[in-house]
Design an enzyme around this catalytic site. Structure first.
Site, PDB file in Angstrom:
ATOM      1  N   HIS A 452      26.842  73.479  58.859  1.00 29.52           N
ATOM      2  CA  HIS A 452      25.563  72.764  58.862  1.00 29.52           C
ATOM      3  C   HIS A 452      24.839  72.922  57.534  1.00 29.52           C
ATOM      4  CE1 HIS A 452      21.150  72.743  59.510  1.00 29.52           C
ATOM      5  NE2 HIS A 452      21.433  71.623  60.144  1.00 29.52           N
ATOM      6  N   CYS A 809       5.217  49.745  35.996  1.00 27.65           N
ATOM      7  CA  CYS A 809       5.305  51.073  35.390  1.00 27.65           C
ATOM      8  C   CYS A 809       4.743  52.185  36.265  1.00 27.65           C
ATOM      9  CB  CYS A 809       4.604  51.088  34.026  1.00 27.65           C
ATOM     10  SG  CYS A 809       2.856  50.696  34.095  1.00 27.65           S
TER      11      CYS A 809
END
Length: 862
Positions: A452, A809
């Site tokens: 896991h 941006c």
């Protein structure tokens, strides 16, 4: 393919991978694998659909009409295929009950194995198998797993009982416990809760438990991190059991069609003899490397290698499979496209093209662009010697260092406090997922590459070392012992997940170099994408790094960052000046410094465009706090005069240029002087926070007047669109703009009325919980709201000026989902942080591929 035999349930033989949204990833892939490999290689079963799960959860746990009947019909068909009946005391059918979400969620949802056992059927299983120990081991496992998953008995309670039984008998492994010990454990476990002996009741309750696990805390946390919608639900797969714990010629394992760490074309994985699949993935036992399967069972190894090749060719992607060997016979239980770290993803893409498995477009589409961030993670400095105190399994690449924390909760709290931590555990469980996300790296003493911890770390791009047997963790005492070293929570440790090394030395971390495979992928992406990619850079060093990573220019250079630090007093002198002469003198002291900054950045980009945003932030950011100045002084009065109730919507951006034109004149004069001395310089002057067309008209006049004093002529003038009014009036604003750059950070704040700093700390988690939003609008663009404003501004602007250049941006410029939206919105380029540039290049190529396919223009792409 046959027609579905009911609204809620579908047999494996009737499914396919095209039904993924209905059957979940596991159900769809098992059905597909049945068709590809044959029913004799894949144990039979049926899938309860995701629609049944959603109906169950929507009705507060009431079973959907007809579900019980359809499950009963499907069970009878399975019994007929298997030649056994669930609950038959002489020859019982046993089944597994597994979850299966549309997108893989390893370890987050629940599984029950060996269902159908009780005090009578265990005796029948013992007689049929001729192996009494195997039968009681299977029964013990079922009672344990059922109690944990369905009833909610803590897993530690079972493990403590197993440890006590082993200690009593002087053995160290579960496999060394004899039949009598396993019978005793089974009886002990049945005493932990009211165990149902009716197999059909067991099945009904197990199905409900899997449905309920969709809303479990760990599953919800995983969905938040990985942006999986709550409304998808999980399917439930009921499958005939095959047994890896039947003896020394049986076993279970996980196999990848290629190396899951590097992507190299050699299968890899883990297995355990005489074990069930949960033993391999839980991390409780440290498994054997897949290569040893060749020695243990050579015929099985050969069959598995051929199956891996078949599945990879069929799916056109690297596969992650689960298998069981029962008495020397190989069965395939699951396959899925492998989650892999970034270096494996790019290696696979390049190799798949060279092998003729995929064309370039298909290969690029297998890459998760967000995961590429891991390729830019630091590694240990190879020139520095350090003491290796322990070695484990290299489970997830990259290096990390930080303070030791021993629980997921501690990791989350530390991250909230801004501390870098390493999560150290004996083995991890699904409940630890939030801690994985918060930690810089993960270290476990048990488990392998398929545990896991390894799977989740790789999926999140976190460095991890697992199976470090010399690491002893005592959570109660807050201690970690590594050989002769005794450490405590809060002590520092460092791990190298690429080599499996652990050290207590403070090893410097260095930035990685781009591999040849990554460079190749990026070159392919650059050939395919139509969206330009620039970078946000405020310093020459940032600009150099951006160009190294493939930026085509600087889309945002924030000039105010040049006024902070040592220069802040100079800027404060400009603002605090008592008269115009003093202000002019202070500005002239700043100008040569600003000019030098600009020149260094222009030289760094070597003729690529640089967009310089003129001064934007409120003036108070450059001033001392009033309480730090003498009471009654001119300076204090001046600072108090400049204080604003809401400075982010106050005197900032273009408003500064209008109130203090000398500031903007100084910046423009410095920029053009620097450009005149830099051969090939291409500059774009950006005026921030424009709302009215007259604002930009005034500033354009100022910029052109100052530009006329210099010889440099290669420049554009534009504005940052970051206010709703600017989007609505973009056609008028475009009259004085050569380009628009959408500042989506502030546009999101002003459009939604959200303060980013406040909402993310106080409101966002609740908004996600009650499903107002499914993710932060500051991470991924709010397409229906803010996104439509961007599209409106783009359309109106180009309506006035068809050749208007359009860029974005904000932070969204580096987010793959946002890039896909922007690609389809007429944007010319995105500009993101330097380290997001490679991600943006891949995401832009994938957006172009999807757009081309949707428009029917797909071609070979090789």
């Amino acid at each position: 393919m046959g027609e579905p035999r009911g609204h809620w349930v579908l047999d494996f033989a009737d499914g396919s991978r095209e039904l993924r949204s209905l059957l979940g990833g596991k159900g769809a892939n098992v059905a597909e694998m049945t068709r590809v490999l044959g029913a004799d290689r894949v144990p039979a079963g049926f899938t309860i659909t995701t629609e049944a799960c959603i109906a169950y959860l929507s009705s507060d746990g009431a079973s959907p009409d007809g579900l019980e009947e359809q499950v009963g019909d499907a069970l009878r068909r399975l019994e007929s295929l298997a030649g056994r009946r669930l609950g038959d005391a002489e020859d019982p059918l046993l089944v597994s009950v597994r979850s299966g979400a549309r997108e893989s969620m390893p370890g987050m949802l629940d599984t029950v194995l060996n269902l159908g056992l009780n005090d009578e059927t265990v005796l029948g299983l013992a007689r049929r198998s001729g192996n009494e120990r195997f039968a009681w081991d299977s029964y013990r496992r079922f009672v344990q797993m059922y109690g944990n998953v369905v009833v909610g008995v803590p897993g530690d309670r079972f493990e403590e009982a197993i440890s006590a039984s082993k200690a009593l008998r002087g053995v160290s492994l579960d496999t060394e416990l004899d039949t009598e010990a396993l019978q005793g454990l089974t009886r002990d476990f049945q005493g932990f809760y009211e165990f149902p002996s009716d197999p059909r009741e067991q099945l009904a309750r197990a199905i409900r438990a899997v449905f309920d696990s969709w809303n479990g805390e760990r599953a919800v946390a995983y969905r938040r991190i990985n942006r999986i919608p709550d409304e998808w639900g999980t399917a439930v797969n009921v499958q005939q059991m095959v047994f890896g714990n039947l003896g020394e010629s049986s076993g279970s394992g996980v196999a990848f069609s290629r190396d899951e760490l590097t992507g190299a074309p050699e299968p890899s994985g883990d297995f355990l003899a005489n074990a069930q699949g949960e033993d391999v993935v839980s991390g409780v036992r440290t498994p054997r490397d897949l290569g040893e399967l060749r020695t243990w069972l050579p015929e099985v190894h050969e069959q598995l290698m051929e199956i891996l090749r078949t599945l990879e060719r069929h799916y056109g992607d690297m596969q992650d499979t689960e298998f069981t060997v029962q008495d020397g016979r190989l069965y395939m239980l699951q396959t899925r496209n492998a989650k892999r770290p970034a270096q494996a993803a790019v290696r696979f893409a390049v190799d798949a093209v060279s092998e003729g498995l995929l064309d370039r477009k298909a290969a690029i589409s297998t890459i998760d662009p967000a995961g590429l961030d891991a390729l830019l993670h630091p590694t240990f400095d190879p020139n520095v010697d350090y003491e290796v105190v322990a070695v484990g399994v290299a489970a997830s690449p990259g290096a990390a260092k930080g303070e030791i924390v021993l629980t997921a909760g501690e990791a989350v709290r530390a991250a909230q406090e801004g501390r870098e931590v390493i999560l150290v555990r004996s083995f991890t469980e699904a409940d630890d997922v939030a801690g994985f996300h918060a930690a810089r790296g993960i270290l476990t003493s048990e488990g392998g590459k398929a545990s896991h911890a390894a799977l989740v770390a790789r999926g999140m791009g976190r460095p991890a070392v697992t199976g470090a047997g010399s690491v002893e963790v005592d959570v109660a005492a807050g201690e970690v012992r590594i050989g002769e070293h005794l450490l405590h929570a809060g002590d520092r440790i460092a791990i190298d997940g690429s080599l499996g090394r652990i050290t207590l030395d403070d090893v410097p971390l260095v930035e990685p170099r781009m591999s040849e495979h990554f460079q190749t992928v990026l070159e392919w992406c650059d050939e395919l994408r139509t969206l330009g990619v620039r970078a946000n850079a405020d310093t020459p060093a940032d600009a150099v790094k951006a160009i190294e990573l493939g930026a085509e220019g600087i889309g945002l250079c924030r000039s105010e960052h040049m006024f902070l630090g040592e220069r802040q007093p100079l800027m404060a002198a400009v603002i605090m000046a008592e008269d115009e002469d003093a202000r002019t003198e202070a500005i002239e002291r700043l100008r040569p410094l600003q000019e030098s900054d600009y020149q260094e950045i222009l030289r760094a980009v070597d003729g690529r465009p640089v967009t310089v945003r003129l001064l934007d932030p409120p003036l108070h950011e450059f001033l001392p706090h009033p309480e730090d100045l003498p009471e009654g002084s001119f300076a204090r009065k001046r600072v108090e005069q400049l204080q604003e109730t809401n400075p982010m919507l106050g005197t900032r951006g273009v408003r500064l240029g209008i109130l203090f034109p000398q500031l903007y004149e100084m910046q423009v004069r410095a920029l053009f002087a620097a450009a005149a001395r830099t051969p090939g310089a291409r500059i774009e002057v950006m005026v921030p926070l424009v709302a009215y067309e007259r604002e930009l008209e005034l500033m354009r006049g100022l910029i052109e007047r100052v530009a006329g004093e210099h010889s440099h002529r290669d420049y554009l003038i534009g504005t940052m669109i970051e206010l709703p009014r600017a989007c609505f009036q973009a056609d008028r604003i475009a009259n004085d703009a050569d380009f628009f750059s959408f500042g989506t950070n502030d546009l999101t704040q002003t459009a939604l009325g959200f303060s980013r700093d406040d909402i993310e700390g106080r409101l966002l988690a609740r908004y996600i919980d009650v499903k107002i939003v499914d993710r932060s609008p500051f991470e991924t663009l709010d397409a229906p709201g803010v996104g439509q404003m961007v599209r409106m501004g783009a359309w109106l602007g180009r309506n006035t000026k068809p050749d208007l250049k359009l860029g974005v941006c904000g932070e969204h410029a580096g987010d793959p989902d946002s890039i896909d939206f922007l690609h389809n919105s007429g944007i010319d380029y995105v500009s993101c942080s330097p380290y997001r540039v490679p991600i943006a290049r891949v995401a832009a190529a994938q957006a172009a591929i999807r757009s081309s396919a949707a428009n029917g223009r797909d071609h070979d792409g090789s």
